[in-house]
Motif scaffolding. Sequence first.
Motif, PDB file in Angstrom:
ATOM      1  N   GLN A  95       0.843  -1.193   0.000  1.00 31.82           N
ATOM      2  CA  GLN A  95       0.000   0.000   0.000  1.00 31.82           C
ATOM      3  C   GLN A  95       0.879   1.243   0.000  1.00 31.82           C
ATOM      4  O   GLN A  95       1.765   1.380   0.823  1.00 31.82           O
ATOM      5  N   VAL A  96       0.596   2.123  -0.933  1.00 31.72           N
ATOM      6  CA  VAL A  96       1.363   3.370  -1.039  1.00 31.72           C
ATOM      7  C   VAL A  96       0.706   4.431  -0.177  1.00 31.72           C
ATOM      8  O   VAL A  96      -0.521   4.602  -0.189  1.00 31.72           O
ATOM      9  N   GLN A  97       1.516   5.136   0.558  1.00 34.66           N
ATOM     10  CA  GLN A  97       1.016   6.259   1.360  1.00 34.66           C
ATOM     11  C   GLN A  97       1.800   7.513   1.024  1.00 34.66           C
ATOM     12  O   GLN A  97       3.021   7.454   0.836  1.00 34.66           O
ATOM     13  N   LEU A  98       1.084   8.607   0.947  1.00 33.84           N
ATOM     14  CA  LEU A  98       1.681   9.894   0.615  1.00 33.84           C
ATOM     15  C   LEU A  98       1.383  10.878   1.736  1.00 33.84           C
ATOM     16  O   LEU A  98       0.259  10.888   2.269  1.00 33.84           O
ATOM     17  N   ALA A  99       2.346  11.707   2.053  1.00 38.02           N
ATOM     18  CA  ALA A  99       2.137  12.713   3.103  1.00 38.02           C
ATOM     19  C   ALA A  99       2.810  14.009   2.684  1.00 38.02           C
ATOM     20  O   ALA A  99       4.021  14.034   2.463  1.00 38.02           O
ATOM     21  N   GLU A 100       1.996  15.066   2.582  1.00 34.74           N
ATOM     22  CA  GLU A 100       2.508  16.371   2.176  1.00 34.74           C
ATOM     23  C   GLU A 100       2.899  17.208   3.388  1.00 34.74           C
ATOM     24  O   GLU A 100       2.359  17.039   4.490  1.00 34.74           O
ATOM     25  N   SER A 101       3.797  18.149   3.142  1.00 33.84           N
ATOM     26  CA  SER A 101       4.176  19.137   4.145  1.00 33.84           C
ATOM     27  C   SER A 101       4.673  20.380   3.423  1.00 33.84           C
ATOM     28  O   SER A 101       4.883  20.353   2.204  1.00 33.84           O
ATOM     29  N   GLY A 102       4.850  21.447   4.179  1.00 33.47           N
ATOM     30  CA  GLY A 102       5.437  22.653   3.617  1.00 33.47           C
ATOM     31  C   GLY A 102       4.467  23.773   3.317  1.00 33.47           C
ATOM     32  O   GLY A 102       4.884  24.869   2.932  1.00 33.47           O
ATOM     33  N   GLY A 103       3.175  23.515   3.501  1.00 34.00           N
ATOM     34  CA  GLY A 103       2.215  24.582   3.274  1.00 34.00           C
ATOM     35  C   GLY A 103       2.305  25.647   4.351  1.00 34.00           C
ATOM     36  O   GLY A 103       3.023  25.498   5.343  1.00 34.00           O
ATOM     37  N   GLY A 104       1.575  26.732   4.138  1.00 33.18           N
ATOM     38  CA  GLY A 104       1.576  27.793   5.130  1.00 33.18           C
ATOM     39  C   GLY A 104       0.890  29.027   4.594  1.00 33.18           C
ATOM     40  O   GLY A 104       0.306  29.016   3.504  1.00 33.18           O
ATOM     41  N   SER A 105       0.973  30.088   5.382  1.00 30.63           N
ATOM     42  CA  SER A 105       0.395  31.380   5.006  1.00 30.63           C
ATOM     43  C   SER A 105       1.519  32.329   4.648  1.00 30.63           C
ATOM     44  O   SER A 105       2.420  32.542   5.464  1.00 30.63           O
ATOM     45  N   VAL A 106       1.455  32.875   3.451  1.00 26.86           N
ATOM     46  CA  VAL A 106       2.512  33.766   2.970  1.00 26.86           C
ATOM     47  C   VAL A 106       1.894  34.982   2.297  1.00 26.86           C
ATOM     48  O   VAL A 106       0.701  35.004   1.978  1.00 26.86           O
TER      49      VAL A 106
END
Length: 125
Positions: free
Chosen positions: A1-12
């Motif tokens: 099973q492939v799992q993906l996890a994003e990061s790095g978003g924010g308010s700019v």
Amino acid sequence: QVQLAESGGGSVQAGASLRLACVVSGRTVSEYAMAWFRQAPGKEREFVGGMSYSSAFTDYGDSVKGRCTISKDNAKNMVYLQMSRLKPEDTAIYYCAAGPLYIRVWTVSYKYDYWGQGTQVTVSS
């Protein structure tokens, strides 16, 4: 099973840059076509950028061409989206997606089988 996890978003602020990251687990990133999509409130999911499994081909949505770059690090099993000159209309949840092998780039969401939970990007004017 492939799992993906994003990061790095924010308010700019408008004009700023952000780099989103997506860690892939369960399989190696080199086995998949990878892409970033985004979805703003009340709008359909939109293709942002994608890369073929071989990394030989990339493609970008018209609204971000020239401002975004997708890259991949096979050793770290990571995919990145570098965004620059951000605009308020870039505000959305950004999703990382993995799809089956294809020599070029899938630009439609239904071609991708695996999705992350998304990371919020908010750009203020």
